[in-house]
Design a protein around this motif. Structure first.
Motif, mmCIF file in Angstrom:
data_model
loop_
_atom_site.group_PDB
_atom_site.id
_atom_site.type_symbol
_atom_site.label_atom_id
_atom_site.label_comp_id
_atom_site.label_asym_id
_atom_site.label_seq_id
_atom_site.Cartn_x
_atom_site.Cartn_y
_atom_site.Cartn_z
ATOM 1 N N ASP A 1 0.841 -1.187 0.000
ATOM 2 C CA ASP A 1 0.000 0.000 0.000
ATOM 3 C C ASP A 1 0.879 1.241 0.000
ATOM 4 O O ASP A 1 1.843 1.325 0.755
ATOM 5 C CB ASP A 1 -0.901 -0.018 1.244
ATOM 6 C CG ASP A 1 -2.030 0.988 1.189
ATOM 7 O OD1 ASP A 1 -1.852 2.061 0.577
ATOM 8 O OD2 ASP A 1 -3.083 0.706 1.760
ATOM 9 N N SER B 1 -0.016 4.070 1.030
ATOM 10 C CA SER B 1 -0.352 4.795 2.268
ATOM 11 C C SER B 1 -0.483 3.766 3.380
ATOM 12 O O SER B 1 -1.576 3.389 3.758
ATOM 13 C CB SER B 1 -1.666 5.561 2.098
ATOM 14 O OG SER B 1 -1.575 6.506 1.079
ATOM 15 N N PRO B 2 0.643 3.289 3.914
ATOM 16 C CA PRO B 2 0.585 2.183 4.870
ATOM 17 C C PRO B 2 -0.164 2.537 6.150
ATOM 18 O O PRO B 2 -0.178 3.688 6.581
ATOM 19 C CB PRO B 2 2.059 1.903 5.163
ATOM 20 C CG PRO B 2 2.759 3.168 4.835
ATOM 21 C CD PRO B 2 1.989 3.802 3.727
ATOM 22 N N MET B 3 -0.789 1.523 6.728
ATOM 23 C CA MET B 3 -1.513 1.695 7.974
ATOM 24 C C MET B 3 -0.501 1.788 9.117
ATOM 25 O O MET B 3 0.532 1.126 9.109
ATOM 26 C CB MET B 3 -2.459 0.522 8.192
ATOM 27 C CG MET B 3 -3.454 0.760 9.297
ATOM 28 S SD MET B 3 -4.738 -0.485 9.325
ATOM 29 C CE MET B 3 -5.750 0.090 7.979
ATOM 30 N N ASP B 4 -0.818 2.641 10.073
ATOM 31 C CA ASP B 4 0.048 2.821 11.228
ATOM 32 C C ASP B 4 -0.837 2.995 12.463
ATOM 33 O O ASP B 4 -2.059 3.107 12.343
ATOM 34 C CB ASP B 4 0.936 4.065 11.034
ATOM 35 C CG ASP B 4 2.177 4.065 11.922
ATOM 36 O OD1 ASP B 4 2.324 3.151 12.766
ATOM 37 O OD2 ASP B 4 3.002 4.976 11.778
ATOM 38 N N TYR C 1 -4.520 4.557 11.669
ATOM 39 C CA TYR C 1 -4.735 5.425 10.511
ATOM 40 C C TYR C 1 -3.784 5.041 9.392
ATOM 41 O O TYR C 1 -2.811 4.331 9.615
ATOM 42 C CB TYR C 1 -4.524 6.896 10.914
ATOM 43 C CG TYR C 1 -3.093 7.225 11.302
ATOM 44 C CD1 TYR C 1 -2.266 7.935 10.438
ATOM 45 C CD2 TYR C 1 -2.559 6.822 12.529
ATOM 46 C CE1 TYR C 1 -0.954 8.230 10.786
ATOM 47 C CE2 TYR C 1 -1.261 7.105 12.875
ATOM 48 C CZ TYR C 1 -0.460 7.818 12.006
ATOM 49 O OH TYR C 1 0.837 8.107 12.344
ATOM 50 N N SER C 2 -4.063 5.505 8.192
ATOM 51 C CA SER C 2 -3.156 5.288 7.066
ATOM 52 C C SER C 2 -2.358 6.560 6.838
ATOM 53 O O SER C 2 -2.845 7.670 7.086
ATOM 54 C CB SER C 2 -3.932 4.909 5.809
ATOM 55 O OG SER C 2 -4.471 3.621 5.952
ATOM 56 N N ARG C 3 -1.124 6.409 6.322
ATOM 57 C CA ARG C 3 -0.174 7.517 6.218
ATOM 58 C C ARG C 3 0.069 7.916 4.768
ATOM 59 O O ARG C 3 1.039 7.468 4.149
ATOM 60 C CB ARG C 3 1.127 7.139 6.888
ATOM 61 C CG ARG C 3 0.947 6.833 8.364
ATOM 62 C CD ARG C 3 2.234 6.621 9.058
ATOM 63 N NE ARG C 3 2.942 7.896 9.090
ATOM 64 C CZ ARG C 3 4.207 8.009 9.476
ATOM 65 N NH1 ARG C 3 4.891 6.961 9.843
ATOM 66 N NH2 ARG C 3 4.791 9.189 9.491
ATOM 67 N N GLY D 1 -6.233 10.841 7.303
ATOM 68 C CA GLY D 1 -5.293 9.878 6.749
ATOM 69 C C GLY D 1 -5.733 9.489 5.362
ATOM 70 O O GLY D 1 -6.316 10.295 4.637
ATOM 71 N N ASN E 1 -7.289 6.046 2.789
ATOM 72 C CA ASN E 1 -8.058 4.799 2.780
ATOM 73 C C ASN E 1 -9.191 4.831 3.807
ATOM 74 O O ASN E 1 -10.039 5.698 3.736
ATOM 75 C CB ASN E 1 -7.140 3.593 2.980
ATOM 76 C CG ASN E 1 -6.012 3.580 1.963
ATOM 77 O OD1 ASN E 1 -6.193 3.965 0.812
ATOM 78 N ND2 ASN E 1 -4.845 3.163 2.378
ATOM 79 N N TRP F 1 -14.861 3.717 4.916
ATOM 80 C CA TRP F 1 -13.799 3.997 3.954
ATOM 81 C C TRP F 1 -13.937 5.453 3.544
ATOM 82 O O TRP F 1 -14.974 5.884 3.046
ATOM 83 C CB TRP F 1 -13.909 3.077 2.726
ATOM 84 C CG TRP F 1 -12.606 3.028 1.985
ATOM 85 C CD1 TRP F 1 -11.620 2.102 2.128
ATOM 86 C CD2 TRP F 1 -12.136 3.955 1.002
ATOM 87 N NE1 TRP F 1 -10.568 2.387 1.308
ATOM 88 C CE2 TRP F 1 -10.865 3.531 0.590
ATOM 89 C CE3 TRP F 1 -12.661 5.109 0.431
ATOM 90 C CZ2 TRP F 1 -10.105 4.211 -0.353
ATOM 91 C CZ3 TRP F 1 -11.904 5.783 -0.511
ATOM 92 C CH2 TRP F 1 -10.641 5.319 -0.896
#
Length: 180
Positions: A31, A33-36, A55-57, A78, A80, A125
């Motif tokens: 992804d 925008s990776p999830m963190d 959240y996604s970054r 964020g 997604n 979403w």
């Protein structure tokens, strides 16, 4: 005898390979925008958390923050899925007490202030289906500026009688206070 044992083993492995139904798992690509997640206390060894956000970054990648998170419009905080906020104890956002539980955390960016929103929406979403009727609490907080951040980031630190959530992207900085 050793040679015949080796041939038998190879033949058995070959037959097993031919008779086994092998389906390759299809994994999605990485992804962009990776999830963190960020939590307080921040020490991973401390399991007695007060608050956590997943959240996604998203990255700026040469784009303008105002295009990605437009002023005056509800933003998912964020990329997604909308950011998911978990309070492990009752806390206040402004003067509103928010019960321990899991919520969606939205913001409305602005030039001089952002509005932080805690909503009962879950598994959302984006912010396309945001419904103001599901708001639990809202708080307007001032913005400031800082060193440019390429990736949207959230961090917590201890504050008087609570926790501050810091949001940063580009040069925009926002601090959302949660109190006990």
């Amino acid at each position: 005898m050793k040679k015949s044992t080796l041939i038998t083993t190879i033949a058995f492995a070959f037959v097993m390979l031919l008779t086994t139904n092998v389906n390759a798992q299809k994994f999605s690509k990485l992804d962009k925008s990776p999830m963190d997640a960020a939590a307080f206390p921040t020490d991973y060894k401390d399991s007695n958390k007060l608050i956590k956000i997943v959240y996604s970054r998203p990255q700026l990648n040469g784009r303008d923050l105002a295009t990605l998170a437009p002023n005056g419009k509800v933003w998912r905080t964020g990329a997604n899925e909308a950011a998911e906020l978990t309070l492990y104890t009752d806390m206040k956002l402004g003067s509103t007490t928010v019960k321990a539980g899991t919520y969606t955390f939205y913001v409305i960016p602005g030039e001089k202030e952002w509005t932080a929103i805690i909503s009962t929406d879950l598994n959302v979403w984006g912010s396309y289906f945001y419904n103001e009727a599901n708001d639990v609490a809202r708080l307007s907080v001032p913005t400031s500026t800082g060193e440019s951040l390429e990736a949207f980031s959230i961090a917590f630190d201890e504050a008087d009688n609570g926790v501050n959530m810091h949001l940063g992207w580009g040069t925009a900085r926002v601090t959302v206070p949660f109190t006990k």
